[in-house]
Scaffold this motif. Sequence first.
Motif, PDB file in Angstrom:
ATOM      1  N   ALA A 275     -27.236  31.308  24.839  1.00  0.00           N
ATOM      2  CA  ALA A 275     -27.833  32.270  25.775  1.00  0.00           C
ATOM      3  C   ALA A 275     -29.182  31.765  26.263  1.00  0.00           C
ATOM      4  CB  ALA A 275     -28.005  33.625  25.103  1.00  0.00           C
ATOM      5  N   PRO A 276     -29.378  31.704  27.582  1.00  0.00           N
ATOM      6  CA  PRO A 276     -30.666  31.232  28.109  1.00  0.00           C
ATOM      7  C   PRO A 276     -31.763  32.270  27.909  1.00  0.00           C
ATOM      8  CG  PRO A 276     -29.265  31.972  29.907  1.00  0.00           C
ATOM      9  CD  PRO A 276     -28.442  32.078  28.653  1.00  0.00           C
TER      10      PRO A 276
ATOM     11  N   SER B  17     -20.850  24.025  33.377  1.00  0.00           N
ATOM     12  CA  SER B  17     -21.452  24.652  32.200  1.00  0.00           C
ATOM     13  C   SER B  17     -22.967  24.647  32.305  1.00  0.00           C
ATOM     14  CB  SER B  17     -21.011  23.925  30.931  1.00  0.00           C
ATOM     15  OG  SER B  17     -19.609  23.860  30.850  1.00  0.00           O
ATOM     16  N   LEU B  18     -23.507  23.509  32.750  1.00  0.00           N
ATOM     17  CA  LEU B  18     -24.961  23.388  32.899  1.00  0.00           C
ATOM     18  C   LEU B  18     -25.468  24.347  33.965  1.00  0.00           C
ATOM     19  CD1 LEU B  18     -27.380  21.703  31.885  1.00  0.00           C
ATOM     20  CD2 LEU B  18     -26.986  20.153  33.799  1.00  0.00           C
ATOM     21  N   LYS B  19     -24.715  24.483  35.042  1.00  0.00           N
ATOM     22  CA  LYS B  19     -25.095  25.386  36.129  1.00  0.00           C
ATOM     23  C   LYS B  19     -25.142  26.834  35.639  1.00  0.00           C
ATOM     24  CE  LYS B  19     -23.772  26.662  40.883  1.00  0.00           C
ATOM     25  NZ  LYS B  19     -23.626  28.109  40.656  1.00  0.00           N
TER      26      LYS B  19
ATOM     27  N   ILE C 256     -32.754  15.332  24.590  1.00  0.00           N
ATOM     28  CA  ILE C 256     -31.598  14.769  25.278  1.00  0.00           C
ATOM     29  C   ILE C 256     -31.611  15.247  26.718  1.00  0.00           C
ATOM     30  CG2 ILE C 256     -30.041  16.678  24.709  1.00  0.00           C
ATOM     31  CD1 ILE C 256     -27.826  14.601  24.287  1.00  0.00           C
ATOM     32  N   ASN C 257     -31.103  14.434  27.612  1.00  0.00           N
ATOM     33  CA  ASN C 257     -30.991  14.815  29.014  1.00  0.00           C
ATOM     34  C   ASN C 257     -30.041  15.994  29.154  1.00  0.00           C
ATOM     35  OD1 ASN C 257     -29.691  14.584  31.860  1.00  0.00           O
ATOM     36  ND2 ASN C 257     -31.558  13.352  31.988  1.00  0.00           N
ATOM     37  N   CYS C 258     -30.415  16.973  29.963  1.00  0.00           N
ATOM     38  CA  CYS C 258     -29.593  18.173  30.121  1.00  0.00           C
ATOM     39  C   CYS C 258     -28.164  17.833  30.544  1.00  0.00           C
ATOM     40  CB  CYS C 258     -30.217  19.107  31.163  1.00  0.00           C
ATOM     41  SG  CYS C 258     -31.805  19.809  30.667  1.00  0.00           S
ATOM     42  N   SER C 259     -28.066  16.908  31.466  1.00  0.00           N
ATOM     43  CA  SER C 259     -26.745  16.562  31.998  1.00  0.00           C
ATOM     44  C   SER C 259     -25.867  15.881  30.962  1.00  0.00           C
ATOM     45  CB  SER C 259     -26.897  15.647  33.219  1.00  0.00           C
ATOM     46  OG  SER C 259     -27.714  16.258  34.183  1.00  0.00           O
ATOM     47  N   ALA C 260     -26.488  15.310  29.928  1.00  0.00           N
ATOM     48  CA  ALA C 260     -25.714  14.624  28.886  1.00  0.00           C
ATOM     49  C   ALA C 260     -25.092  15.602  27.912  1.00  0.00           C
ATOM     50  CB  ALA C 260     -26.605  13.640  28.133  1.00  0.00           C
ATOM     51  N   VAL C 261     -25.547  16.861  27.933  1.00  0.00           N
ATOM     52  CA  VAL C 261     -25.020  17.859  26.995  1.00  0.00           C
ATOM     53  C   VAL C 261     -23.802  18.558  27.579  1.00  0.00           C
ATOM     54  CG1 VAL C 261     -25.546  19.957  25.693  1.00  0.00           C
ATOM     55  CG2 VAL C 261     -27.313  18.220  26.046  1.00  0.00           C
ATOM     56  N   PHE C 262     -23.959  19.105  28.788  1.00  0.00           N
ATOM     57  CA  PHE C 262     -22.894  19.890  29.405  1.00  0.00           C
ATOM     58  C   PHE C 262     -22.365  19.185  30.653  1.00  0.00           C
ATOM     59  CE2 PHE C 262     -26.044  22.897  27.642  1.00  0.00           C
ATOM     60  CZ  PHE C 262     -25.254  23.478  26.656  1.00  0.00           C
ATOM     61  N   CYS C 263     -21.190  19.604  31.040  1.00  0.00           N
ATOM     62  CA  CYS C 263     -20.692  19.161  32.344  1.00  0.00           C
ATOM     63  C   CYS C 263     -21.367  20.013  33.411  1.00  0.00           C
ATOM     64  CB  CYS C 263     -19.173  19.298  32.417  1.00  0.00           C
ATOM     65  SG  CYS C 263     -18.608  21.007  32.496  1.00  0.00           S
TER      66      CYS C 263
ATOM     67  N   ILE D  25     -28.538  26.993  33.424  1.00  0.00           N
ATOM     68  CA  ILE D  25     -29.812  26.682  34.085  1.00  0.00           C
ATOM     69  C   ILE D  25     -29.987  27.436  35.396  1.00  0.00           C
ATOM     70  CG2 ILE D  25     -31.148  24.825  35.149  1.00  0.00           C
ATOM     71  CD1 ILE D  25     -30.158  22.966  33.019  1.00  0.00           C
ATOM     72  N   GLU D  26     -28.962  27.487  36.205  1.00  0.00           N
ATOM     73  CA  GLU D  26     -29.112  28.096  37.529  1.00  0.00           C
ATOM     74  C   GLU D  26     -28.709  29.571  37.540  1.00  0.00           C
ATOM     75  OE1 GLU D  26     -27.312  25.828  40.660  1.00  0.00           O
ATOM     76  OE2 GLU D  26     -28.024  23.903  39.868  1.00  0.00           O
ATOM     77  N   ASP D  27     -27.544  29.867  36.945  1.00  0.00           N
ATOM     78  CA  ASP D  27     -27.047  31.246  36.977  1.00  0.00           C
ATOM     79  C   ASP D  27     -27.642  32.107  35.873  1.00  0.00           C
ATOM     80  OD1 ASP D  27     -23.686  30.134  37.867  1.00  0.00           O
ATOM     81  OD2 ASP D  27     -25.518  30.333  39.058  1.00  0.00           O
TER      82      ASP D  27
END
Length: 796
Positions: free
Chosen positions: A353-354, A309-311, A299-306, A314-316
Amino acid sequence: MNDIEHFESSPFNIKISFHKVLENLEEIAASDIDYRSDYAKALLRHTEPFPELREGITDPKELDKHKVLIQNLLADLFPTALTKNEIKAATIPFYNITFNYTERLRSIMDNAGTDFDMSIRDFNDHEFYIMGCCLILNSYYGYHFDFNRPLFYDIPDAEGIMKHYRILYNADFVEILPTEKSVKITKEDVKLLMDNFSNLELWKEKFPEKSWTLKGFGIVSFFDATIESAISNLKSNLLKADDLDKDNMKGNQQDIFRSIYKIPDLKIGFTEANIEDNIFKVAPFDGIESYILKDGTEINCSAVFCGNSLKKIIEDHSYFVISDVENYICNNNGDIGFAEHLLSQGIKSCILAPLIKNDTLMGIIELVSSRPGELNSINANKLAYILPFLTDKIDSYYSELQNQVDAIIQKEYTAIHHSVYWKFREEALRHINNGNDKNSTYKEIVFKEIYPLYGQIDVKGSSTARNESTEQDLVKQIERLLSLFRYIFKIEKLPLMEQHIYELENMEDKIKDGLQADSEAIIQNYIKLEVHPLLEHFDSVKPEIHQHIDNYFKTLDGKVKMVYDSRKNFDEALSIINKHLAEVLDKKQIEAQKFYPHYYERFKTDGVEHNLYIGASIAPKQPYNPLYLENLRLWQLQAMCEMENEYYKLNPILPYQLDVTSLILVFSSPISIRFRMDEKRFDVDGTYNARYEVVKKRIDKSNIKGTNERITEKGKITIVYSQKQEEIEYRRYIKFLQHRNLVDTAIEQFEVEDLQGVTGLKALRISLIYSLEKTSETTYSYDDLLKELADVEINK
């Protein structure tokens, strides 16, 4: 109280005795100082009718008769004020004998259930026996063998969660005594024993069964080391596990996580992250759930979280926690899709948890519970101790998986361009997930509806130049041989020398008239097999001509034993041209791939050829538009100009003067290419598409229709096409390059002679404007072209 016979054999007779406590009470009673003396006297009076308490109890069942009295005897060691806090009991060390529990230990044992068998973790009969022998050596003989290691009891709680308790022994009230069966131990025995831990029979020989008496009791204290032990177990399991499979990850690891979090229904999952393609996907671990995907595969990452939340993930690289999923849905109007997705699976609290390695997100570990509040932002911090081990294991697994994939690709396919690597990887993974079934065939890799681009910079007349260099070397060598033979003939008037002079003069004349296909081989064999052996003979028997013969051999190439000057210069020049132009093209390709991914391959022959293929099937995750084909065509034309310019700067320093010609083949119909398993390369697929290959192979040797003039020419780029629309398109590109002062204003146009099965080809030919200045690193894009042409029209 547990049975005494827990292990099969022991060096000890057990006597549960309180003699050391009674002796201590006698000392207190004799002091006659305070109330303690009265208390000690009273206890001694109560124990006097029971001499077994001093002499030793051999049947543990008798302890129940004296339960209250033993409690009073051990009151100082088991304070009532601490009974609800301390986890402690009286025991015989290392035996399955415990009694006089504190209230807290009794509660733990009751919660464990009647089926629970209390035994030390990973403690077998062999280790038990030798540890008893070491107790004897240390206590009775005064040695200092360090046999201590962390010992644990694994005891489930009322909810079935396994708790881990570290065992601490106090043996102050234990005494070890020999019996008539004991064997006296010498220093030699000790030296022998310390080198033979695994030889149980030797230990039993020196310490026969029940040959020593263990009299007294010990105190065992339990330390709740559940988290530390669980993490240690996790590390051990990850180190010894060959694979991340369903049983290993979902079974053992899930139990360990439950112990750490004290949550009986906790479940763990894992979702792979592919940040490059912005997707979450099912990990290639057999049977491991993904609660993010549920029943899906990706699934596309953006389709899972807003966005926020995604930031975070993935980023933080921080945790995403929902302690109460139902409450989250009620209080977040616009961002409840993922929470509803969790709730549909019965999940009411979760921690995501990433897993980060080298600052790259590999995937997401999922901890989920069916109860709200069980997982929260507070206990999420426990993951800090666990994730490093999981990260290393999963990274190790991916590395091994990558090795398998690469091995399959290298064996069954070949080294391939990264733009199509994903397709080969998919097929390799499919084969691995089928269990590397030997009967499973590998699918051929096909890309359909793609557009080809072909170009070449060819060394003009390379075959002629190669022949000329060969002629020059052969003539030079024959002239040297003739000079040498004539000199030798003056000294040695042998008819054979005259014969060789005649044959060499004949060969020289034939070479100057034109080198035949087999001339080089004939002359080389003649010189190596007949001439050189003769010279070596004269060199050994005629000292006066040694220097002349030696000087001749010094002029020969060390490897081929022939004059190799011109041919060596030709080979070096060709190698320099190929290497340098290939490097220029490869470097330019890195830039071109950024426009849109496309397949690229190049070949070094007598020059450099390249194939480009672009289309939606090569990069299915990126939207394709015809402008990318147009952009690539413009890039190719500019790249050819740059390669010509690089050759122009290179030419003066070449050891052999060569010229190059450039050609581009335009083909606007989409084709299919198939990876040929037997040849380990891509080839066009289908009869119709073969027309493209026919043109490619023959076009550079073609003539202008109705003439004997080649379509390619030094200092010019020839563009071969078949459709009017292609001509219009390339005239726009040429106009743009003229404006950039890369090509001359004159444009030649002509028809190409008919090839076998191919007619109607036309060509444009443009002259290069060479410059010795450093070539600009910038390649102009299709957008630059449109803008530039618009400016030109305005200025008109």
